[in-house]
Design an enzyme around this catalytic site. Structure first.
Site, PDB file in Angstrom:
ATOM      1  N   HIS A 190       1.021  -1.077   0.002  1.00  0.00           N
ATOM      2  CA  HIS A 190       0.108  -0.214   0.345  1.00  0.00           C
ATOM      3  C   HIS A 190       0.437   1.086  -0.127  1.00  0.00           C
ATOM      4  CE1 HIS A 190      -3.960  -2.250   1.862  1.00  0.00           C
ATOM      5  NE2 HIS A 190      -3.093  -3.087   1.223  1.00  0.00           N
ATOM      6  N   GLU A 201       1.007   4.044   1.925  1.00  0.00           N
ATOM      7  CA  GLU A 201       1.110   4.440   2.954  1.00  0.00           C
ATOM      8  C   GLU A 201       2.893   3.664   3.324  1.00  0.00           C
ATOM      9  OE1 GLU A 201      -2.281   3.223   2.074  1.00  0.00           O
ATOM     10  OE2 GLU A 201      -3.083   4.222   3.195  1.00  0.00           O
ATOM     11  N   CYS A 219      -6.223   1.883   5.454  1.00  0.00           N
ATOM     12  CA  CYS A 219      -7.025   0.808   6.544  1.00  0.00           C
ATOM     13  C   CYS A 219      -5.974   0.341   7.816  1.00  0.00           C
ATOM     14  CB  CYS A 219      -6.589   0.082   5.470  1.00  0.00           C
ATOM     15  SG  CYS A 219      -5.110  -0.558   5.451  1.00  0.00           S
ATOM     16  N   CYS A 274      -2.200  -0.138   7.696  1.00  0.00           N
ATOM     17  CA  CYS A 274      -1.758   1.029   7.298  1.00  0.00           C
ATOM     18  C   CYS A 274      -1.855   1.522   8.549  1.00  0.00           C
ATOM     19  CB  CYS A 274      -1.905   1.335   6.644  1.00  0.00           C
ATOM     20  SG  CYS A 274      -1.800   0.727   4.496  1.00  0.00           S
TER      21      CYS A 274
END
Length: 186
Positions: free
Chosen positions: A73, A75, A103, A106
């Site tokens: 992801h 992040e 999410c 993260c």
């Protein structure tokens, strides 16, 4: 969590204005990373880690597809980049800007990194962990807390995601029609 545009407690108007400008600059940088993700065929989510002096210390965009990595992801990629540059996995005093609400994975990583702030653009009604589905920052039992603000440049962030998925759905429909018509694919 404070939504964009609401006053911050404990700071004066000049400090609040400076923070609004900083947040806009951070989100513009994250949107640039989202564009890089889209160009790479990834879901257009981008993130940057910025220091208190507004210097970008880490950049990332979604890389799940290209890296075959469920943790790829934006992040996580930005946190890894910043941690390597800083020589430390802890990033106190820093802020992470991301175009989509983080999410659970993260948000957990951001708490472990000891970020001072997390700022996101669009809400994620399916997996958002900053109030949309879950509210990880609200758990007082956690050993670190970070300030979270959502809704910064939300329209721009949401528009990019909507257009990406609209184009993807259209391409899938066209591929289905071509296959149904018996036209061989090249």
């Amino acid at each position: 969590m404070r939504e964009a545009g609401l006053p911050l407690g404990g700071i004066d108007d000049m400090e609040a204005e400076a923070l609004v400008r900083l947040d806009a600059a951070g989100m513009r940088a994250a949107l640039e990373m989202a564009q890089a993700a889209e160009s790479a065929g990834e879901v257009p989510v981008g993130a940057v880690v910025m220091g208190p002096d507004a210097q970008v210390l880490g950049r990332g965009y979604n890389r799940c597809i290209s890296d075959h990595d469920p943790t790829g992801h934006a992040e996580i990629v930005a946190l890894r980049d910043a941690a390597v540059r800083m020589g430390n996995y802890r990033l106190p005093g820093m802020a992470l800007y991301v175009t989509l609400e983080p999410c659970v994975m993260c948000m957990g990583a951001m708490l472990h990194a000891r970020l001072a702030r997390v700022v996101f653009g669009a809400r994620d009604p399916k997996t958002g962990a900053c109030g949309s589905v879950l509210d990880i920052p609200a758990f007082t039992q956690l050993n670190h807390h970070t300030t979270v603000m959502g809704g910064v440049m939300a329209d721009e962030c949401s528009h990019r995601l909507r257009e990406f998925f609209r184009a993807r759905r259209m391409a899938a429909r066209e591929a289905k029609l071509v296959g149904a018509a018996g036209i061989p694919r090249v």
